[in-house]
Scaffold this active site. Structure first.
Site, short mmCIF file in Angstrom:
data_model
loop_
_atom_site.label_atom_id
_atom_site.label_comp_id
_atom_site.label_asym_id
_atom_site.label_seq_id
_atom_site.Cartn_x
_atom_site.Cartn_y
_atom_site.Cartn_z
N CYS A 1 61.12 43.04 58.16
CA CYS A 1 62.16 42.12 57.70
C CYS A 1 62.05 40.69 58.24
O CYS A 1 62.22 39.74 57.46
CB CYS A 1 63.55 42.71 57.96
N ARG B 218 55.35 51.47 65.95
CA ARG B 218 56.42 51.68 66.91
C ARG B 218 55.91 52.62 68.00
O ARG B 218 55.31 53.65 67.70
CB ARG B 218 57.67 52.28 66.23
N GLN C 267 55.55 51.42 55.01
CA GLN C 267 56.79 51.57 54.24
C GLN C 267 56.64 50.99 52.84
O GLN C 267 55.88 50.05 52.62
CB GLN C 267 57.93 50.83 54.94
N ASP D 21 58.51 48.94 51.47
CA ASP D 21 59.60 48.09 51.94
C ASP D 21 59.88 46.95 50.97
O ASP D 21 58.98 46.48 50.27
CB ASP D 21 59.21 47.51 53.31
N HIS E 275 62.92 43.46 50.45
CA HIS E 275 64.14 42.76 50.84
C HIS E 275 64.61 41.89 49.69
O HIS E 275 63.82 41.18 49.08
CB HIS E 275 63.90 41.93 52.10
N LYS F 89 74.61 50.88 56.11
CA LYS F 89 73.54 51.27 55.20
C LYS F 89 73.93 52.50 54.39
O LYS F 89 74.68 53.36 54.84
CB LYS F 89 72.25 51.55 55.97
N HIS G 62 68.08 45.12 52.85
CA HIS G 62 66.87 45.83 53.27
C HIS G 62 66.83 47.16 52.52
O HIS G 62 67.81 47.90 52.55
CB HIS G 62 66.90 46.14 54.77
#
Length: 666
Positions: A357, A386, A404, A406, A408, A492, A538
């Site tokens: 992000c 991570r 991901q 992912d 945004h 979320k 997100h």
């Protein structure tokens, strides 16, 4: 005259009862069926023992087996106590510590008597039998209030050093309770418990395994034995659970991944995946599928750096919240008492990104964005790292390097609900393509968070409204709100998939964030010519490719849909005389876009069938001299007993249709 208590029941009716009346007595007064079925009581919302006297006016409801969540929590807690009692009865001198209920059972941590080896799997049958004996004895479970001094004296006198240590730390100003099992065994516990051990089903539990555990979770302390069990309301539930466990073992993605030659893990890259050609084919098909979905929904794909200046993570807030889970360059970062202050302003302090992000905000900030340009939807197949604890890693399900799907969405306040609704519908089409049913949860603000209460109020209301507008805030979609479970910067929505054996997996999310745009100074030019903050949504659907592939492998037990299968068909010969025809069949299938291999080995056909079945190949096309002469193939489909003989053209057409991804069939 004694003043009566007013008891309000769930249907709104009221009863007058004498002080110290128990919920069990009220249940018996209502009817013998309820008296037998009632396990505990909810008193002004708090679950309590059914034999605990009432002392004031209260709202009362009675918990039965129909209230499954509460009932399972109660029986599992009781099974844990019975386990501890059984171990001490069999081996006097055993020290007990703690034994909570878990999501599917219970455990108790114990230390074997001096001179005895730690408990092992060999001890479990005897413990189970003693537990059944205690249950059948129908021993009353009786609550008493003790002082801290009484507890300490009790445990010290009996050599229970762990319990004595814990009792010495209990606050004097709190009500401290013990529970007796009959008149000869007790444990200190907050409760609640059932009325007696006989309320448990002696056939509805099973001890599963033993493991090492440290006192209070600290490896510097004494090592104990943790005895795990599973406990249920009845034998039918237990058998269903054991069947699910058996199925889960068969479906274990690590086992199937090896059998199907999809991937492997090894210490040289602990927490990261080595994808083999067949496994990476699944990845590529999923990635292509998701790209088509995102392209069709108006997303623009970007690619951002793996490593960024640590100051960016300090600005975003991730440094303070995730620093211990980030891979930092150099390896060691000095500690600071203030997590909000960067440890160094040297630009050489860098970190591998744990999420995408902040980088997407930097892309959004390039140039000037007008309100007319919004919403801006930026997507990335973003690789993240991570530093997960070693013990938490688990195959594809929990890794240190992951990618991901992912994206945004940067939008105005007025666009949040509509963009979220659109995402709900997009996620629905994706999960439907894989045959998943799901539930939607709204995770609300945690105690530790960034942003104002007003912003959180607005964000939670927007997500709630979007689900309503999508027609998904219903029991059909398992709609539920989860207090305190949001991220530190945003509430979320969560998508919880249910797999083929009833397990749930939390995968997709969308978060409504006003914090990060503020912290990273993201703006757009409004209709008034002034700078305004966008809202940042997100969102992900798969979550991570690694975990989603693991879920798919287990959901389908390795028998992936044809469009996802790494090898969609194998042409296998019965005799070597058919080799040329097998190559012709392979060429036609490949020309039709089917992933196909030939098996021309000098092996018996039954051997080939078994081997390709183990590899979970959807279709085996068997050819011999007859098939070569007639231009046919004998199709053996995975999971079907009978084979089908059809012309080569028919087989090619059938496989070409099955090989299409669901979104390409529309």
């Amino acid at each position: 005259m004694t003043e009566m208590l007013k008891i309000t029941l769930p249907d709104g009716s009221e009863r007058q009862v004498a002080p110290v009346t128990t919920p069990a007595e009220i249940a018996a007064d209502i009817g013998p069926g309820l008296a037998k079925a009632a396990l505990a009581a909810r008193v002004d919302g708090e679950v309590r023992d059914i034999m605990r006297p009432l002392e004031r006016d209260v709202a009362l409801s009675l918990i039965t087996a129909k209230d499954e969540a509460d009932a399972l929590e109660l029986v599992r807690h009781d099974y844990a106590h019975v386990l501890a009692e059984a171990v001490q009865a069999l081996w006097p001198g055993t020290q007990i510590t703690f034994g909570p209920a878990t999501d599917d059972g219970f455990y108790y941590d114990v230390m074997a008597p001096e001179g005895r080896d730690p408990f092992s799997m060999d001890d479990l049958p005897a413990i189970e039998e003693k537990m059944r004996e205690i249950i059948r004895a129908d021993k009353p479970l009786r609550r008493e209030v003790w002082s801290r001094e009484q507890l300490i004296e009790k445990w010290q006198s009996e050599g229970e050093t762990f319990k004595a240590e814990w009792a010495a730390e209990l606050p004097e100003n709190e009500e401290l309770t013990v529970y007796w099992s009959g008149d000869d065994w007790l444990d200190m516990c907050r409760g609640p418990h059932l009325a007696s051990t006989g309320k448990l089903d002696p056939q509805a539990f099973k001890l599963m395994r033993v493991a090492g555990a440290y006192w209070r979770g600290d490896q510097k302390n004494a090592q104990l034995t943790r005895i795990y069990g599973t406990g249920w309301l009845n034998k039918k539930q237990l058998n269903a659970y054991l069947h699910r466990l058996e199925e889960a073992q068969k479906r274990d993605h690590r086992k199937l991944g090896q059998e199907m030659d999809l991937f492997h893990l090894q210490p040289e890259a602990h927490g990261s995946v080595f994808w083999h050609p067949k496994g990476y084919r699944i990845w590529r098909e999923l990635e292509s599928y998701m790209r088509r979905k995102m392209d069709g929904a108006g997303y623009r794909e970007i690619k951002t750096p793996q490593v960024m200046d640590a100051r960016q993570w300090e600005k975003s807030g991730h440094w303070g919240k995730y620093r211990e889970n980030m891979f930092v360059i150099p390896d060691e970062v000095p500690n600071t008492e203030d997590d909000a202050e960067l440890v160094s302003h040297d630009a050489e302090w860098m970190a591998l990104k744990p999420m995408n992000c902040p980088a997407h905000v930097l892309v959004f900030k390039q140039g000037i964005t007008s309100y007319r340009d919004l919403p801006v939807r930026l997507g990335e197949m973003g690789c993240c790292h991570r530093n997960e604890p070693h013990g938490a890693l688990h195959g594809l399900m929990r890794v240190r390097q992951f990618t991901q799907d992912d994206a945004h969405i940067f939008c105005t306040e007025d666009q949040v609900v509509e963009e979220t609704r659109r995402f709900c519908e997009l996620a629905d089409t994706v999960y439907a393509d894989f045959g998943f049913k799901y539930e939607i949860k709204l995770a609300l603000r945690p105690e530790q968070r960034f942003g104002s209460d007003a912003d959180w109020d607005k964000a939670e209301a927007e997500l709630r409204q979007a689900v309503v507008d999508a027609g998904m805030a219903t029991d059909e979609y398992g709609w539920e709100e989860l207090p305190g479970e949001g991220a530190f910067y945003a509430p979320k929505l969560e998508w919880h998939l249910t797999d083929a054996i009833g397990r749930t997996w939390q995968v997709g999310t969308i978060q409504s964030d006003r914090v990060l745009p503020e912290r990273l100074d993201a703006t757009y030019v409004g209709e008034d010519g002034e700078r305004h903050r966008p809202v940042m949504l997100h969102r992900a659907i798969f979550g991570s490719y690694e975990r989603f592939i693991g879920i798919l492998i287990e959901h389908f037990a390795g028998r992936l849909p044809v469009w996802l299968a790494p090898v969609q068909a194998v042409v296998a010969t019965i005799v070597s005389d058919a080799d040329d025809y097998a190559n012709e069949v392979e060429a036609k299938l490949a020309a039709a876009g089917i992933r196909v291999e030939t098996d021309l080995r000098n092996e018996k056909i039954n051997y080939k069938v078994r081997e390709h079945s183990l590899a979970k190949v959807p279709h085996l096309l068997v050819v011999g001299q007859r098939e070569a002469d007639e231009g046919t193939v004998a199709v053996r489909t995975l999971g079907e007993k009978e084979q089908r003989v059809m012309s080569l053209d028919e087989a090619v057409a059938m496989l070409a249709e099955e090989a299409l991804a669901p979104d390409l069939k529309d």
